[in-house]
Enzyme design. Structure first.
Site, mmCIF file in Angstrom:
data_model
loop_
_atom_site.group_PDB
_atom_site.id
_atom_site.type_symbol
_atom_site.label_atom_id
_atom_site.label_comp_id
_atom_site.label_asym_id
_atom_site.label_seq_id
_atom_site.Cartn_x
_atom_site.Cartn_y
_atom_site.Cartn_z
ATOM 1 C CB SER A 1 20.093 24.354 45.925
ATOM 2 O OG SER A 1 21.315 24.526 45.224
ATOM 3 C CG ASP B 1 23.267 32.591 46.145
ATOM 4 O OD1 ASP B 1 23.146 32.857 44.933
ATOM 5 O OD2 ASP B 1 22.669 31.645 46.686
ATOM 6 C CG ASN C 1 25.789 21.141 46.400
ATOM 7 O OD1 ASN C 1 26.005 22.344 46.491
ATOM 8 N ND2 ASN C 1 24.558 20.660 46.327
ATOM 9 N N GLY D 1 21.773 21.487 48.837
ATOM 10 C CA GLY D 1 23.033 21.027 49.420
ATOM 11 C C GLY D 1 23.354 19.575 49.144
#
Length: 219
Positions: free
Chosen positions: A45, A192, A111, A82
């Site tokens: 991402s 986030d 990740n 992701g």
């Protein structure tokens, strides 16, 4: 006399043939020299413009920077939000066959780390990707990542250390931490608190560019 004329005509034809061959070879050489270089970016991402307007991420900024520097190159962004190192490893063979890149920028591992996956597994996947790139005559660039301190000192140090070990093992350039100058500034992150804002991406590119520029100018 006719024999002399015949020999002269044959020599003339041979000279023309070699002249045409030479011109064709020069033309092919000029085409090869002028063909744009291909840069394949394989990331997650952070490279896939998650939460950003299209064209504001560091990969798009890299493409524009190359044009500004008058470097003839096309950038293929094969990043997926992701993505893990295992996913990148699985996808890379097809991407290499399709795009035949001159350079492969690998931005993966974050990740794996955020999920607390074993470092040796991520390291093995990155190792396989570096080997694949080099086997396909592509120069790899490895982009490193750090984990937040709440993952524990032992894990974060092993995770960060794997990038340096792999870069040394494969003699490939490394950007140790692409979020240098970003990670410590909360205002440069989306709500986030994981993904950088558009304002952070020029800083990310500034971390990558000094290492990537000598690579693309050397080949």
């Amino acid at each position: 006399m006719f024999a002399v004329l015949k020999i002269s005509a044959l020599k003339s034809m041979e000279l023309k043939r070699w002249t045409i061959c030479g011109l064709l070879m020069l033309s092919a050489s000029a085409y090869a020299h002028s063909a744009p270089k291909t840069v394949l970016v394989l990331g997650d991402s952070l490279s896939a413009e998650y939460g950003l307007n299209r064209g504001s991420g560091w990969v798009a900024l890299l493409e524009r920077k190359l044009k500004t520097e008058k470097i003839d190159a096309r950038v293929v962004n094969a990043s997926i939000s992701g993505e893990t190192t295992s996913g990148g490893r699985a996808r890379l063979p097809a991407l290499l066959a399709q795009h035949k890149p001159d350079y492969v920028i690998i931005e993966l591992g974050a990740n794996d780390g955020l999920r607390g996956l074993p470092v040796p597994a991520a390291q093995d996947n990155l190792r396989a990707m570096l080997a694949m790139a080099q086997k396909n005559n592509a120069k790899p660039l490895l982009l490193g990542m750090r984990m937040p301190p709440n993952y524990g000192r032992a894990y974060t140090e092993r995770f960060f250390g794997m990038y340096g070990k792999l870069a040394k093992e494969y003699k490939t350039p490394l950007v140790p931490f692409i979020l240098e100058g970003v990670a410590e500034k909360p205002n440069l992150f989306q709500p986030d608190r994981l993904h950088p804002t558009a304002q952070a991406h020029p800083i990310i590119l500034a971390n990558i560019w000094p290492t990537f520029l000598p690579m693309i100018k050397s080949k």
